[in-house]
Enzyme design. Structure first.
Site, mmCIF file in Angstrom:
data_model
loop_
_atom_site.group_PDB
_atom_site.id
_atom_site.type_symbol
_atom_site.label_atom_id
_atom_site.label_comp_id
_atom_site.label_asym_id
_atom_site.label_seq_id
_atom_site.Cartn_x
_atom_site.Cartn_y
_atom_site.Cartn_z
ATOM 1 C CB THR A 121 -30.541 -28.990 -4.128
ATOM 2 O OG1 THR A 121 -30.128 -29.904 -5.144
ATOM 3 C CG2 THR A 121 -30.356 -27.566 -4.641
ATOM 4 C CE LYS A 160 -28.940 -30.011 -8.550
ATOM 5 N NZ LYS A 160 -29.245 -30.919 -7.442
ATOM 6 C CE LYS A 175 -35.173 -28.698 -2.023
ATOM 7 N NZ LYS A 175 -33.752 -28.651 -2.497
#
Length: 288
Positions: free
Chosen positions: A95, A171, A239
């Site tokens: 990601t 995502k 994150k």
């Protein structure tokens, strides 16, 4: 058929185990050699560095944590770029920001190498049994070429578009909602405790009512059992939600919940919970 997986932590290791169980020839590499050695016991071939990958691999799957690690795996001194040839395919599963995916895809295209932007969702258990989600962005011809591998990895394939970067965008949208749902679930159970309710019974009600979410149920069962062994560290959703909020702002969108949820993960990190499972958001909120 042979495939190489670089980064065999929770998700990459589960993907490797899944492919090995289906009879694929799997090469693995990880900065933690013990993880690669564990997979050797299941039939994988461990590599010391990515550049040792077999040239005839169907695809080279990168399953590390962030942009810096991805860059090192691809273009570092012992990276895949040293052996990649025109026509090879690299699958990017971390990601990372859409812009970083686009940059990597452009650099690989200059070598004649195809990029499959394929972030994943669902956790190690679903990666191991092939039921995780894969959000794929790549040219239609590359998707068709890699169909056997993609179907072996997941029974929940989504071909988002033909543009690498769109998988990453999807995502981030998904993970921002996951972060919002997790913070919400942790908040209401911490509230239930403060109201004098049984949190386990409250969670039972939520799971059969309008407040249910998959990540809330999954993580709060761990939290109520005091199980904070890391499957997905607090730092991962920290994150991911940060990247999602940054992507939204770059597109001119500001929502009411995403930035606040992202802030909660950052606060939990600063509170010393970074190395715990993200179920520890409950511990953080309950202690406030």
């Amino acid at each position: 058929m042979g495939v190489t997986i670089i980064g065999v932590g929770n998700m990459g290791g589960a993907m490797a185990a899944n492919l090995l169980a289906q009879g694929w020839a799997v090469q693995v590499c990880d900065m933690d050699s013990a993880k690669a050695a564990d997979l050797e016991k299941k039939g994988a071939l461990a590599l010391a560095v990515p550049a040792q990958a077999a040239i005839n691999s169907v695809a080279f799957i990168v399953c590390v944590v962030d942009t810096a690690q991805t860059d090192e795996v691809l273009f570092g001194a012992q990276g895949l770029a040293r052996m990649l040839q025109s026509g090879h395919t690299v699958m990017l599963c971390p990601t990372i920001s859409p812009q970083d995916v686009e940059s990597f895809a452009a650099r690989l295209a200059a070598l004649g190498v195809h990029t499959v932007d394929a972030p994943m969702s669902g956790g190690p258990v679903r990666a191991r049994d092939g039921t995780m989600s894969l959000m794929v962005a790549c040219a239609a011809a590359v998707y068709a070429q890699q169909a056997a591998l993609l179907q072996a990895l997941s029974d929940k394939l989504f071909h988002i578009s033909e543009t690498p970067g769109d998988g990453a965008r999807t995502k981030l949208v998904n993970n921002l909602l996951a972060g919002i749902n997790l913070v919400g679930a942790a908040e209401v159970l911490a509230m239930a405790v403060r109201l004098g309710l049984d949190p386990g019974r409250t969670l039972d009600v939520i799971e059969q009512s309008s407040g249910q979410s998959w990540i809330g149920s999954d993580r709060m069962h761990r939290a109520l059992a005091g199980d904070y062994a890391p499957r997905a560290h607090v730092t991962l959703l920290e994150k991911d939600t940060r990247l999602a909020v940054e992507a939204a702002r770059a597109a001119g969108f500001e929502g009411p919940l995403g930035a606040r949820a992202s802030q909660v993960f950052a606060e939990a990190h600063k509170a010393g919970l970074a190395g715990l499972d993200d179920a520890a958001i409950f511990r953080y909120l309950a202690s406030r």
